[in-house]
Design an enzyme around this catalytic site. Structure first.
Site, short mmCIF file in Angstrom:
data_model
loop_
_atom_site.label_atom_id
_atom_site.label_comp_id
_atom_site.label_asym_id
_atom_site.label_seq_id
_atom_site.Cartn_x
_atom_site.Cartn_y
_atom_site.Cartn_z
N LYS A 110 -16.21 -6.64 6.18
CA LYS A 110 -14.98 -7.45 6.23
C LYS A 110 -14.60 -7.81 7.67
O LYS A 110 -13.61 -8.50 7.88
CB LYS A 110 -13.82 -6.67 5.59
CG LYS A 110 -13.86 -6.63 4.07
CD LYS A 110 -12.62 -5.98 3.47
CE LYS A 110 -11.70 -6.99 2.84
NZ LYS A 110 -10.59 -6.34 2.09
N ARG A 160 -2.18 -5.40 -8.55
CA ARG A 160 -1.04 -6.28 -8.26
C ARG A 160 -0.83 -7.33 -9.33
O ARG A 160 0.29 -7.68 -9.66
CB ARG A 160 -1.25 -6.97 -6.91
CG ARG A 160 -1.17 -6.01 -5.74
CD ARG A 160 -1.72 -6.64 -4.50
NE ARG A 160 -3.12 -6.97 -4.67
CZ ARG A 160 -3.84 -7.67 -3.83
NH1 ARG A 160 -3.29 -8.14 -2.75
NH2 ARG A 160 -5.12 -7.90 -4.06
N HIS A 177 0.84 -1.21 0.00
CA HIS A 177 0.00 0.00 0.00
C HIS A 177 0.87 1.26 0.00
O HIS A 177 0.59 2.23 -0.70
CB HIS A 177 -0.88 0.05 1.26
CG HIS A 177 -1.93 -1.02 1.35
ND1 HIS A 177 -2.09 -1.81 2.45
CD2 HIS A 177 -2.90 -1.41 0.47
CE1 HIS A 177 -3.10 -2.66 2.26
NE2 HIS A 177 -3.60 -2.43 1.07
N1 COA Z 1 -0.48 -3.92 -1.70
C1 COA Z 1 -0.85 -4.78 -0.77
N2 COA Z 1 -2.11 -5.23 -0.63
C2 COA Z 1 -3.00 -4.76 -1.49
C3 COA Z 1 -2.69 -3.85 -2.51
C4 COA Z 1 -1.35 -3.44 -2.60
N3 COA Z 1 -0.94 -2.61 -3.54
N4 COA Z 1 -3.81 -3.60 -3.21
C5 COA Z 1 -4.78 -4.31 -2.64
N5 COA Z 1 -4.30 -5.01 -1.61
C6 COA Z 1 -5.01 -5.96 -0.76
C7 COA Z 1 -5.73 -5.34 0.38
O1 COA Z 1 -4.89 -5.26 1.51
C8 COA Z 1 -6.86 -6.31 0.60
O2 COA Z 1 -6.38 -7.38 1.33
P1 COA Z 1 -7.36 -8.32 2.14
O3 COA Z 1 -8.56 -8.64 1.30
O4 COA Z 1 -6.49 -9.46 2.38
O5 COA Z 1 -7.73 -7.55 3.34
C9 COA Z 1 -7.16 -6.87 -0.77
O6 COA Z 1 -6.01 -6.60 -1.54
C10 COA Z 1 -8.33 -6.25 -1.40
O7 COA Z 1 -8.10 -4.90 -1.36
P2 COA Z 1 -9.16 -3.89 -1.82
O8 COA Z 1 -9.80 -4.30 -3.06
O9 COA Z 1 -8.46 -2.59 -1.80
O10 COA Z 1 -10.25 -4.00 -0.77
P3 COA Z 1 -10.40 -3.11 0.38
O11 COA Z 1 -11.29 -3.78 1.31
O12 COA Z 1 -9.07 -2.76 0.94
O13 COA Z 1 -11.09 -1.76 -0.23
C11 COA Z 1 -12.97 -0.42 -0.91
C12 COA Z 1 -12.29 -1.79 -0.93
C13 COA Z 1 -12.96 0.13 0.50
C14 COA Z 1 -12.21 0.52 -1.80
C15 COA Z 1 -14.40 -0.61 -1.45
O14 COA Z 1 -14.99 -1.67 -0.76
C16 COA Z 1 -15.24 0.64 -1.28
O15 COA Z 1 -15.15 1.55 -2.07
N6 COA Z 1 -16.06 0.67 -0.21
C17 COA Z 1 -16.94 1.80 0.09
C18 COA Z 1 -18.39 1.46 -0.22
C19 COA Z 1 -18.68 1.68 -1.67
O16 COA Z 1 -18.58 2.76 -2.20
N7 COA Z 1 -19.07 0.58 -2.32
C20 COA Z 1 -19.38 0.61 -3.73
C21 COA Z 1 -18.13 0.47 -4.55
S1 COA Z 1 -18.54 0.38 -6.25
#
Ligand code: COA
Length: 164
Positions: free
Chosen positions: A46, A95, A22
């Site tokens: 989550k 990724r 991140h």
């Molecule tokens: N390096 C390391 N890990 C990474 C990464 C990176 N560059 N990019 C993504 N990841 C990991 C995250 O740590 C996460 O790990 P986990 O599932 O093991 O916890 C996984 O990849 C998924 O990450 P991500 O897709 O970013 O999910 P998230 O839960 O971190 O974020 C939101 C998702 C918050 C952006 C999304 O749910 C959101 O926008 N929520 C708000 C509600 C909303 O508007 N919903 C409608 C969206 S259309």
């Protein structure tokens, strides 16, 4: 006539906890935009390991060197938060190909709701393509060494949390 753009980008995620992957994405996004807000999502679905304030505080400490980066929490729709911050860009890290389908779906849904908000993808550095917060949590819970994946402060927080 000179046009000066002042672009605020939002990098959203659950950051449970923030990893070096991140940080790498945030670092590169901070060079691309005038202001970058790391938006730590409540993500109640989550059932996060660390509470929202703790996730936000850890991100604040590990990103304190970046002057144009600030960390905030949000709950509710991401596009509403982006609008409230008068931002115009959402940053997401990619990724591997496996991230692509989900990320394009999110980007399209967000664009459908707010056509003026653009999603920009930043390719994660190769050494972090396999890192995720849940993998880091699992390794830490099993007593493994996570020092190559997270900042020392996060490593300590994981140890403390697992000893509770
Ligand atoms: N390096 C390391 N890990 C990474 C990464 C990176 N560059 N990019 C993504 N990841 C990991 C995250 O740590 C996460 O790990 P986990 O599932 O093991 O916890 C996984 O990849 C998924 O990450 P991500 O897709 O970013 O999910 P998230 O839960 O971190 O974020 C939101 C998702 C918050 C952006 C999304 O749910 C959101 O926008 N929520 C708000 C509600 C909303 O508007 N919903 C409608 C969206 S259309």
């Amino acid at each position: 006539m000179e046009i000066t753009l002042d672009i605020t980008a939002i990098y959203p995620g659950t950051f449970d906890p923030v990893t070096l992957g991140h940080i790498d994405v945030a670092e590169r996004a901070a060079k691309m935009f005038d202001h970058l807000i790391i938006a730590v999502a409540a993500s109640p679905g989550k059932q996060p390991h660390f509470d929202l304030q703790h996730r936000c505080d850890m991100a604040k400490e590990v990103l304190s060197d970046y002057k144009n980066v600030r960390i905030e929490t949000f709950s509710g729709l991401l596009v509403e938060f982006v609008k409230a911050k008068e931002a115009s860009v959402i940053v997401r890290g990619l990724r591997a190909v496996s991230d692509f389908e989900y990320e394009v779906q999110l980007a399209n849904l967000n664009r459908q709701m707010e056509p003026d908000i653009e999603t920009v993808f930043v390719a994660a550095a190769s050494q972090y393509t396999f890192v995720s917060s849940s993998i880091v949590r699992e390794i830490a819970a099993l007593g493994g060494d996570v020092s190559q994946f997270v900042h020392p402060l996060v490593e300590t927080a994981l140890k403390e949390r697992n000893n509770q």
